[in-house]
Design an enzyme around this catalytic site. Structure first.
Site, short mmCIF file in Angstrom:
data_model
loop_
_atom_site.label_atom_id
_atom_site.label_comp_id
_atom_site.label_asym_id
_atom_site.label_seq_id
_atom_site.Cartn_x
_atom_site.Cartn_y
_atom_site.Cartn_z
N TYR A 327 0.86 -1.20 0.00
CA TYR A 327 0.00 0.00 0.00
C TYR A 327 0.89 1.25 0.00
CZ TYR A 327 -4.28 2.67 1.19
OH TYR A 327 -5.37 3.52 1.19
N CYS A 328 0.68 2.14 -0.96
CA CYS A 328 1.41 3.40 -1.05
C CYS A 328 2.91 3.13 -1.10
CB CYS A 328 1.01 4.31 0.12
SG CYS A 328 1.59 6.02 -0.04
#
Length: 756
Positions: A327-328
């Site tokens: 994530y990210c």
């Protein structure tokens, strides 16, 4: 007015007076502390003096632009004056300028119905329009300076909005009349508390943090911590299905935020939904580092982070393939890890999914405005003093990008209206920031944002292994959101084109958080899905239509198609890794200002099956003496080459291989070889064992024998060449074979070798 009402007002007035008196004492103490804390402080951390000097010099060279902007402003101002006069006379007129439909600042009815407030509103909007005209399309400015001028001009206009001042905000004036000014007194109290909590820095509370407790009313999906080291705790969630996908699922969250954004409440928990779909979900909960992590680098997040998580999962489940989600910037870390492992011939990550992940940082969006050499040097100077960057600094940067929603709305509510912050789980998570080690954060900003080296083959290396993400050929799925201001989807699509394998690209609605945390039962936003064959993001958008609902089921179908095999559900703590504590664990509960706890690190024990390698490998050795002709088709005893994988003395292995003939005659058991030799090319049993120095399994497989020296393999999952029987050393053979599978003891180095 009745006596009761008058009594209530008097009581309210006395209470407000006492509160104000106490507030003044706090103000006096805080001002003394503030004066000392601001001594020697850099009051221009964004280097705006140079930026606006360059802008003014460029604008001065184009007087025609200034004249045109001023004429337009004067004309509309004259029209506004006429409209104001007509409004005072009771006539309805069309506004000269109106706010955007998405602008919620002017939602109070008085902004429309009362001429005085309507005049204030339109005057502000006209002034803002005039300033935007002056900072837009200025000839002679480079793109970076032009974007920074526009961004910070917008932030100044946000701050000057009439809604941010008590005397020009009708909602505040209404509240003052209603409470006899008590709202301002209570607002001052709220401000002083925020200043005190921020130690002189104004950290506006967005929510009532006392209303939430991790593991009780937020982050409540059942699970256990099953592994922990200096960098992270590994959480395995309790299955809710009888069967699960054979491949475990590893989730790598960003280290600048806490993982429970994916587990706020059961109704919108991505982690719970993944468990309910039959995945064995493991999540890394990063440490919230303090000054003892000052020298922790990006390499540590790879080798002692993601790779150790893979080791633990393989040790616990026996699976050598996992699906992974990043994530990210957790996705950026995951990409770096995959490239690192590929360089070591380790293929345990069989598929990868990337949520709002940038790999090509050539167009990082508004975040790029905060990153240049001068600003990085300023950050490094600040980090070197403490050994880390405060999470509030990064949170402040993200909030500045959406200042009206994340700063000024709370300023008005808490300080001018005098309201206490309301409980809101998303804002609780947003305020629960983490620190970042100085060495790692500096490396990350310089090599990725400033130099954009990750997308350049072999420009970067991890632990001596060059990175080349263009060589990544596993199935990948990129999931981005169309309104993301942190990782713009145009940039994430560019990154999705860097891989050499099959890539699926999903574009959801909304922004960086809401577009990812979008459960199917909400039936919101919609999404597009396709491959990465379109030459650019604009073409991709035109080629794919919007589908209704959440992208979650689409992704689940994609990942299960890759490996649909199922096994019995795995219970946390029921296998080799034992449960250490309940989810969400200890690291995630460390808040800003708390020291980092020192935990007892998990030791991964060696697999018992490793000792069986020695007797199985002894028997083939005599085959060379009884049947020299077909020797090339038959494996012999395992040679010391695998020892080179696990022991520093590996370089001695080639020397042994150079003396084949004399050693082959010394084995008296050669008469037993014919019976064994009649079998069709028996292979030695493959032993897989975790290795302390090599984070991947060591695999021994037979190859065609040669008398030449064996090249020492790179420290990675290695195919070890077995020596021919003629080259075997009969006397020490069992001892050498025992070392073909290295025993594992995970890296538990407790010394600080240095976490939006």
């Amino acid at each position: 007015m009745s006596n009761v009402e008058q009594g209530e007002i008097n009581a309210l007035g006395f209470s407000a007076a006492r509160e104000l008196q106490n507030n003044f004492k706090q103000v006096e103490e805080l001002m003394a502390g503030l004066a000392k804390s601001y001594e020697g402080m850099n009051l221009d951390p964004f280097n705006l003096k140079k930026v606006y000097t360059d802008w003014w010099n460029a604008l001065s060279a184009d007087p025609q632009k200034i004249i045109q902007a001023n004429l337009e402003f004067w004309q509309k101002s004259f029209m506004l004056s006429q409209q104001a006069l007509l409004s005072m006379m009771g006539q309805k007129t069309e506004p000269v300028i109106a706010p955007e439909k998405s602008d919620r600042r002017f939602s109070h009815e008085d902004w429309m119905e009362k001429p005085a407030f309507d005049m204030i509103k339109q005057s502000y909007l006209l002034t803002a329009q005039w300033m935007r005209n002056l900072v837009t399309d200025v000839e002679g400015l480079d793109d970076s300076t032009a974007q920074r001028v526009k961004f910070f001009t917008e932030r100044m206009l946000d701050a000057l909005s009439p809604t941010n001042f008590a005397l020009t905000n009708p909602a505040v004036l209404e509240k003052i009349k209603e409470t006899k000014g008590a709202n301002l007194v209570h607002g001052l109290k709220n401000m002083l508390e925020d200043l005190e909590a921020g130690k002189g820095e104004l950290r506006i509370r967005m929510t009532d943090t006392s209303a939430f407790k991790l593991g009780e009313n937020v982050a409540v999906t059942p699970g256990k911590v099953v592994f922990q080291n200096r960098m992270f705790q590994l959480i395995q969630y309790t299955p809710s299905t009888e069967k699960v996908v054979k491949r475990p699922l590893l989730v790598v969250p960003p280290w600048i935020n806490k993982f429970y954004i994916m587990d706020l409440q059961p109704k919108n928990s991505l982690l719970k939904w993944l468990v309910d779909q039959g995945h064995t979900v493991y999540v890394m909960s990063w440490v919230n580092p303090d000054e003892t992590y000052a020298n922790t680098g990006f390499d540590d997040y790879v080798t002692n982070g993601v790779v150790k998580a893979l080791d633990a999962i393989e040790y616990d489940t026996g699976e050598t393939e996992v699906n992974a989600i990043g994530y990210c910037i957790g996705g950026t870390l995951l990409t770096s890890t995959i490239s690192y492992l590929k360089g070591k011939n380790d293929h345990r990550i069989a598929s990868a999914t990337f949520f709002t992940t940038m790999l090509d940082f050539s167009n990082p969006g508004e975040l790029g405005l905060f990153i240049d050499e001068e600003q990085i040097q300023g950050l490094e100077s600040k980090m070197n003093e403490k050994g880390f960057l405060e999470g509030s600094n990064m949170a402040g940067t993200f909030n500045l990008m959406r200042a009206n929603d994340l700063i000024w709305s709370f300023y008005v509510n808490n300080y001018l209206l005098g309201n206490d912050p309301r409980p809101f789980d998303l804002l609780y998570w947003n305020s629960d920031s983490t620190r970042m080690p100085a060495k790692m954060h500096s490396w990350y900003l310089r090599n990725l944002y400033l130099k954009n080296d990750l997308c350049k083959p072999k420009a970067l290396s991890i632990d001596g292994v060059p990175l080349d993400i263009s060589a990544i050929d596993i199935p990948a799925c990129f999931i981005s959101t169309i309104e993301d201001h942190i990782a713009p989807w145009v940039s994430t699509y560019s990154g999705a084109q860097l891989f050499s394998g099959d890539v699926t690209f999903i574009l959801g609605g909304s922004g960086h958080i809401a577009g990812i945390i979008n459960p199917p039962n909400a039936n919101k936003y919609g999404y597009r899905v396709g491959d990465n064959s379109a030459p650019d993001a604009k073409s991709w958008l035109e080629q794919h239509e919007v589908k209704a609902g959440s992208w979650w089921p689409e992704w689940d179908r994609w990942v299960k198609t890759l490996a649909p095999e199922e096994v019995a559900a795995r219970q946390p703590g029921a296998n080799k890794l034992k449960a250490l504590e309940d989810a969400p664990g200890t690291y995630v509960k460390v808040r800003m200002g708390d020291p980092t706890p020192v935990l007892e690190y998990t030791q991964l024990e060696a697999k018992p099956a490793a000792k069986k390698a020695a007797p199985k490998a002894e028997k083939p050795a005599p085959k060379a003496e009884s049947q020299p002709a077909p020797i090339e088709d038959k494996p012999a005893a395992k040679k010391a080459a695998p020892k080179a994988e696990a022991k520093p003395a590996a370089k001695k292995a080639p020397a042994k291989a150079e003396k084949p003939a004399p050693k082959a005659e010394a084995k008296p058991a050669a008469k037993k070889a014919p019976a064994k030799a009649q079998k069709p090319a028996p292979a030695p049993q493959t032993e897989i064992k975790l290795n302390e120095e090599s984070t991947a399994p060591v695999v021994a497989e037979p190859t065609e024998p040669k008398a030449a020296p064996v090249e020492p393999p790179m420290p990675a999952p290695t195919v070890v060449e077995t020596a021919p029987a003629a080259a075997a050393d009969p006397a020490p053979a069992p001892a050498e074979v025992t070392n073909t599978t290295a025993e594992v003891t995970p890296n538990t180095n407790t010394t600080p070798e240095q976490n939006s």
